[in-house]
Design a protein around this motif. Structure first.
Motif, PDB file in Angstrom:
ATOM      1  N   THR A  17       0.835  -1.196   0.000  1.00 17.85           N
ATOM      2  CA  THR A  17       0.000   0.000   0.000  1.00 17.85           C
ATOM      3  C   THR A  17       0.873   1.251   0.000  1.00 17.85           C
ATOM      4  O   THR A  17       2.085   1.207   0.241  1.00 17.85           O
ATOM      5  CB  THR A  17      -0.909   0.012   1.227  1.00 17.85           C
ATOM      6  OG1 THR A  17      -0.089   0.041   2.412  1.00 17.85           O
ATOM      7  CG2 THR A  17      -1.790  -1.229   1.253  1.00 17.85           C
ATOM      8  N   GLU A  18       0.233   2.379  -0.233  1.00 15.47           N
ATOM      9  CA  GLU A  18       0.939   3.659  -0.224  1.00 15.47           C
ATOM     10  C   GLU A  18       1.492   3.957   1.162  1.00 15.47           C
ATOM     11  O   GLU A  18       2.577   4.545   1.301  1.00 15.47           O
ATOM     12  CB  GLU A  18      -0.007   4.774  -0.675  1.00 15.47           C
ATOM     13  CG  GLU A  18       0.588   6.179  -0.648  1.00 15.47           C
ATOM     14  CD  GLU A  18       1.717   6.343  -1.652  1.00 15.47           C
ATOM     15  OE1 GLU A  18       2.514   7.287  -1.479  1.00 15.47           O
ATOM     16  OE2 GLU A  18       1.797   5.534  -2.593  1.00 15.47           O
ATOM     17  N   GLU A  19       0.775   3.537   2.213  1.00 17.16           N
ATOM     18  CA  GLU A  19       1.258   3.775   3.573  1.00 17.16           C
ATOM     19  C   GLU A  19       2.557   3.039   3.843  1.00 17.16           C
ATOM     20  O   GLU A  19       3.454   3.560   4.520  1.00 17.16           O
ATOM     21  CB  GLU A  19       0.188   3.348   4.595  1.00 17.16           C
ATOM     22  CG  GLU A  19      -1.022   4.261   4.678  1.00 17.16           C
ATOM     23  CD  GLU A  19      -1.963   4.084   3.483  1.00 17.16           C
ATOM     24  OE1 GLU A  19      -1.777   3.097   2.729  1.00 17.16           O
ATOM     25  OE2 GLU A  19      -2.866   4.924   3.311  1.00 17.16           O
ATOM     26  N   GLU A  20       2.694   1.815   3.292  1.00 21.79           N
ATOM     27  CA  GLU A  20       3.934   1.072   3.487  1.00 21.79           C
ATOM     28  C   GLU A  20       5.113   1.803   2.833  1.00 21.79           C
ATOM     29  O   GLU A  20       6.206   1.892   3.406  1.00 21.79           O
ATOM     30  CB  GLU A  20       3.801  -0.334   2.899  1.00 21.79           C
ATOM     31  CG  GLU A  20       2.888  -1.253   3.695  1.00 21.79           C
ATOM     32  CD  GLU A  20       2.877  -2.665   3.133  1.00 21.79           C
ATOM     33  OE1 GLU A  20       3.858  -3.395   3.364  1.00 21.79           O
ATOM     34  OE2 GLU A  20       1.899  -3.022   2.446  1.00 21.79           O
ATOM     35  N   PHE A  21       4.899   2.312   1.616  1.00 21.46           N
ATOM     36  CA  PHE A  21       5.973   3.052   0.958  1.00 21.46           C
ATOM     37  C   PHE A  21       6.329   4.316   1.737  1.00 21.46           C
ATOM     38  O   PHE A  21       7.505   4.679   1.850  1.00 21.46           O
ATOM     39  CB  PHE A  21       5.560   3.411  -0.476  1.00 21.46           C
ATOM     40  CG  PHE A  21       5.702   2.281  -1.450  1.00 21.46           C
ATOM     41  CD1 PHE A  21       6.963   1.822  -1.825  1.00 21.46           C
ATOM     42  CD2 PHE A  21       4.587   1.668  -2.001  1.00 21.46           C
ATOM     43  CE1 PHE A  21       7.098   0.785  -2.731  1.00 21.46           C
ATOM     44  CE2 PHE A  21       4.713   0.629  -2.907  1.00 21.46           C
ATOM     45  CZ  PHE A  21       5.977   0.183  -3.280  1.00 21.46           C
ATOM     46  N   MET A  22       5.330   4.980   2.284  1.00 20.35           N
ATOM     47  CA  MET A  22       5.600   6.193   3.058  1.00 20.35           C
ATOM     48  C   MET A  22       6.386   5.873   4.321  1.00 20.35           C
ATOM     49  O   MET A  22       7.306   6.613   4.703  1.00 20.35           O
ATOM     50  CB  MET A  22       4.288   6.886   3.404  1.00 20.35           C
ATOM     51  CG  MET A  22       3.557   7.475   2.198  1.00 20.35           C
ATOM     52  SD  MET A  22       1.983   8.268   2.646  1.00 20.35           S
ATOM     53  CE  MET A  22       2.585   9.590   3.697  1.00 20.35           C
ATOM     54  N   MET A  23       6.056   4.746   4.963  1.00 25.33           N
ATOM     55  CA  MET A  23       6.794   4.355   6.163  1.00 25.33           C
ATOM     56  C   MET A  23       8.232   3.971   5.826  1.00 25.33           C
ATOM     57  O   MET A  23       9.169   4.313   6.556  1.00 25.33           O
ATOM     58  CB  MET A  23       6.078   3.187   6.848  1.00 25.33           C
ATOM     59  CG  MET A  23       4.737   3.557   7.466  1.00 25.33           C
ATOM     60  SD  MET A  23       3.929   2.138   8.268  1.00 25.33           S
ATOM     61  CE  MET A  23       5.132   1.755   9.542  1.00 25.33           C
ATOM     62  N   LEU A  24       8.406   3.272   4.711  1.00 24.97           N
ATOM     63  CA  LEU A  24       9.762   2.939   4.290  1.00 24.97           C
ATOM     64  C   LEU A  24      10.571   4.195   3.973  1.00 24.97           C
ATOM     65  O   LEU A  24      11.753   4.303   4.324  1.00 24.97           O
ATOM     66  CB  LEU A  24       9.714   2.020   3.060  1.00 24.97           C
ATOM     67  CG  LEU A  24       9.303   0.576   3.303  1.00 24.97           C
ATOM     68  CD1 LEU A  24       9.160  -0.168   1.981  1.00 24.97           C
ATOM     69  CD2 LEU A  24      10.333  -0.138   4.186  1.00 24.97           C
TER      70      LEU A  24
END
Length: 828
Positions: A150-157
């Motif tokens: 998800t987009e949230e995972e990329f943002m957290m990374l």
């Protein structure tokens, strides 16, 4: 050097310690002076606050007890002599501080390495899930389901990687500041105690080299991971080899110097926008992968290639042989750079072709013809026939120039390059060259360096080349940042590039050349014309932070950093200086960061409303210069005195003619100086300062008065176009035209009256004298300007005094004529 903090303007500047007598500094009220101890305290990062060198404690150990108490009669009594017990106590404390700093650096470096490995596994897992997802459904989600990233995972990374980048930056600053602290305290120890500790402690530093860690491998890994996350798993693909498919290409290049203290920060800032251009993505990064070496050719008797590149004459060439990596590489690139003036409508071009190392000697000596080099390439058909023909023509031209003009290897440049660029996309390419070193390759002084070979073989890529004698090597003190842009007409570079080149981290040095600098420094007895940046080598290019620009952690504002100076602060009166509060540097809260971002956005909107802003080179060119003297002096006056002395020894007419010229020149200068007193001088209007945040702007350019060493001259770049010649001619013709008008008035007064009188003779004579003087002045001015244009001298091509003097002479002549005429008619 001192950091001076002005409380009225909240500005920080660098000041040399030699502004006043020892222990006394000339600073106005409201100014706070920061020495290294205070700078160390104000630059503390919270995570490392208990692991910095205890500079103040070590400094206190250097002060032995007073022999007698302080009294009014003896306010500064002597101190007890330094003993062996004092030395032992100081060394023990110094060893403890070294162990503390080294241990913290080592532990933190291991932690960063583990965090990078963990982040790499997470990124690979997300990319694998992204690649294995099924086709998208009507709602835009993966049909196979819930495992799609998800987009949230990329943002957290991205946030985790930004935090690691901030950790690398903080560790680099921690190491740099502590290394400077150890150097300063050792220098202070040796000066105060007269016991020499520097050589012994240098061995201890080598045993615990906390300052020698290279973060390039971590930067390459972080760049790759950050690029994947930034592009959401779809990084740009393309050819990223060092040599790649680069044949002939054209770029607009701007160059900057970067102080070693800021190198890591600059790299980390760039990688957040551009990935590191790795040599071979399939192999692990090695130090030799970033090494680039070039051998420059020139005529060792005339150095005409050096002079042509320095003066930027039309068609000036530079010939070099370049290879990437160690000395064992087989592929060598033969390159030629050709300078083109703007008025020609062409761009400066770099063209090159590849050749095997075993064939270089035969090719440069003329034993191997270009047709034989490209015979195999024609048979294999890997390149187009047109490209092979162009390469062969280039090889013929280079070989002819080398043999005809006697070009030989004279200088080698070595550096480690970190290049940032999207693969197969050359619109923005940024490279940072560190460990820049120039080495002599000639055999001029009878010492065989390269011999009959095209390069010397006693060195490779083992920087800093400590085996070479000092006269054979020049280690450049700064890194060189090159910003290469390919933009459309009217298109501005990216905003982050504009902020980087306008920040405190870089110093603009337009048209800097490694070949020019190396040749000028390695051949001091043969090079008389020096590049304009040579006087700047003795000036510290570090600047206090002028804007909130730098590495920041997610959710926090930019961390302000300070640069330290390498000068000593050895006065016993150091502690008497006023100091700022000893608070730890804390990152500003989010509301302050929001204000900064808002101010920056407002500034950007204003810039766009005004149109295209100037880049750094254009801004440098637009700064007004002090017109009272040129930016750089040469030794013309010394040369004239020497010539006059030689003529005096000869005697006769040569001596008297030179003596008359000298006094005539001095009289002319004094006359112009007298007229200059009548010229009104504009004065700047001081603007009231307020408490609001000023828009982020670039540092003001300071003009300084430099004088070249004896026997040498400083070359200032002068842009000459064909219209400059025509402008000089038009000005000369205009003067002739007005001289003819004045002469016509004189002839009219003398010949067209009913009867010539004494007054008409006097008036005609005055006008004739003005006409003759204007003719002589115009001829001398035209010849002087024409000679300066041909030699590209940096003179004042405008005329401040000539038109004023001409108008004044005409006014006086007309007034005298009117007075005499009125007297002849008995009207006055």
């Amino acid at each position: 050097m001192l950091i001076v903090h002005d409380l009225s303007t909240s500005a920080r500047t660098w000041q040399p310690q030699t502004l006043g007598p020892r222990g006394r500094y000339k600073f106005k009220p409201g100014v706070v002076v920061m020495k290294f101890g205070e700078q160390l305290r104000s630059s503390v990062i919270r995570e490392y606050q208990w692991y910095y060198i205890a500079y103040d404690e070590l400094k206190a150990l250097l002060k032995t007890p007073l022999v007698a108490p302080r009294t009014k009669e003896n306010p500064r009594p002597a101190r007890r002599e330094w003993t062996e017990e004092d030395e032992s106590r100081f060394i023990d404390a110094l060893e403890q501080e070294l162990d503390k700093v080294h241990t913290k650096q080592k532990v933190k470096a291991i932690e960063i390495g583990r965090r990078i490995s963990s982040a790499e596994r997470e990124v690979n897992d997300v990319v694998a899930r992204l690649d294995s997802r099924g086709p998208l459904g009507r709602d835009g989600n993966a049909a196979s389901g819930e495992d799609a990233p998800t987009e949230e995972e990329f943002m957290m990374l991205e946030e985790d990687l930004s935090d690691i980048i901030a950790d690398v930056h903080d560790l680099a600053k921690f190491v740099q500041l502590n290394y400077t602290g150890f150097q300063k305290i050792i220098k202070k120890h040796d000066k105060r105690t007269k016991w020499v500790l520097k050589p012994v402690f240098a061995a201890r530093l080598k045993a615990k080299p906390f300052f020698k860690d290279n973060y390039d491998a971590d930067i390459v890994k972080l760049s790759k991971l950050y690029d994947i996350v930034r592009t959401r798993g779809h990084p740009v693909k393309g050819d990223s080899a060092a040599g790649g498919s680069q044949g002939s290409f054209i770029r607009n290049t701007t160059k900057y110097w970067v102080h070693p203290d800021n190198v890591t920060e600059v790299k980390l800032l760039i990688l957040k926008h551009l990935p590191v251009l790795v040599f071979n993505a399939s192999k692990e990064f090695e130090t030799k992968d970033s090494a680039i070496t070039s051998i420059y050719y020139d005529n060792p008797e005339k150095f005409d290639l050096y002079e042509g590149r320095l003066k930027k004459t039309e068609g000036a060439e530079a010939i070099r042989l370049r290879w990437y990596g160690g000395m064992d590489v087989e592929q060598i690139f033969v390159e030629r750079k050709t300078h083109r003036e703007d008025w020609t409508g062409e761009k400066s071009v770099k063209a090159r072709f590849g050749i095997k190392e075993k064939n270089v000697n035969a090719f440069m000596k003329g034993d191997l013809l270009p047709a034989a080099i490209f015979e195999k390439a024609r048979k294999e058909g890997k390149k187009s026939a047109k490209q092979i023909d162009e390469d062969e023509r280039l090889a013929k031209e280079i070989q002819y120039s080398v043999l005809k003009k006697g070009y030989e290897p004279v200088c080698r440049s070595f550096y480690n390059r970190t290049a940032f660029q999207l693969p197969a996309d050359a619109r923005v390419r940024i490279s940072l060259d560190t460990e820049l070193t120039m080495v002599r390759e000639d055999n001029l002084d009878g010492k065989l360096r390269s011999g009959d070979n095209w390069r010397r073989m006693d060195i490779g890529i083992d920087w800093p080349f400590s085996q070479l004698p000092p006269q054979d090597i020049e280690r450049f003190p700064y890194a060189v940042l090159e910003v290469k842009l390919q933009t459309q007409v009217g298109q501005e570079p990216p905003e982050w590039v504009r902020e980087l080149v306008a920040s405190h981290l870089v110093e603009a040095v337009p048209k800097f050349s490694k070949f020019i600098h190396g040749t000028a420094t390695l051949f001091p007895d043969r090079i008389k014309l020096l590049p304009y940046w040579m006087p700047q080598m003795d000036i510290d290019i570090r600047k206090p932070v002028t804007s909130h620009f730098g590495i920041s952690r997610p959710g926090q504002s930019t961390l302000t950093t300070t640069s330290d100076d390498d000068e000593d602060d050895d006065d016993d009166s150091d502690d008497e200086l006023v100091e700022v509060s000893h608070s730890t540097l804390i990152r500003e809260p989010d509301d302050r960061a929001h204000q900064l971002r808002t101010a920056r956005e407002d500034r950007d909107l204003q810039d766009r409303a005004r149109g295209n802003a100037l880049d750094i080179e254009e801004e440098l060119a637009s700064q007004p210069l002090n017109e009272d003297y040129p930016l750089y002096d040469s030794d013309d006056e010394d040369a004239e005195n020497e010539a006059l002395e030689e003529a005096r020894q000869v005697g006769g007419w040569p001596y008297y003619s030179k003596l008359v010229k000298k006094y005539a020149k001095q009289a002319g200068v004094q006359t112009l100086r007298a007229f200059s007193l009548l010229n009104p001088v504009p004065r700047p209007t001081e603007m009231p300062s307020n408490g609001s945040m000023a828009p982020i702007r670039r540092d003001q350019v300071q003009t300084k008065h430099f004088k070249a060493p004896k026997g040498k001259k400083i070359h200032v770049p002068v842009r000459v176009e064909p219209k400059v010649y025509f402008a000089a001619e038009r000005t000369f013709l205009s003067w002739l035209e007005y001289s003819i008008y004045i002469g016509t008035i004189a002839a009219t007064l003398l010949n067209f009256g009913s009867k010539p009188t004494t007054m008409s003779f006097v008036a005609a004579g005055v006008f004739s004298l003005v006409a003759i003087l204007s003719l002589i002045y115009s001829v001398v001015t035209y010849l002087y300007r024409s000679q300066a244009i041909r030699t590209r001298r940096a003179i004042k091509y405008h005329d401040k005094y000539g038109p004023t003097i001409l108008c004044a002479a005409l006014f006086v002549a007309i007034v005298l004529n009117a007075v005499f005429e009125l007297k002849s008619r008995d009207l006055i």
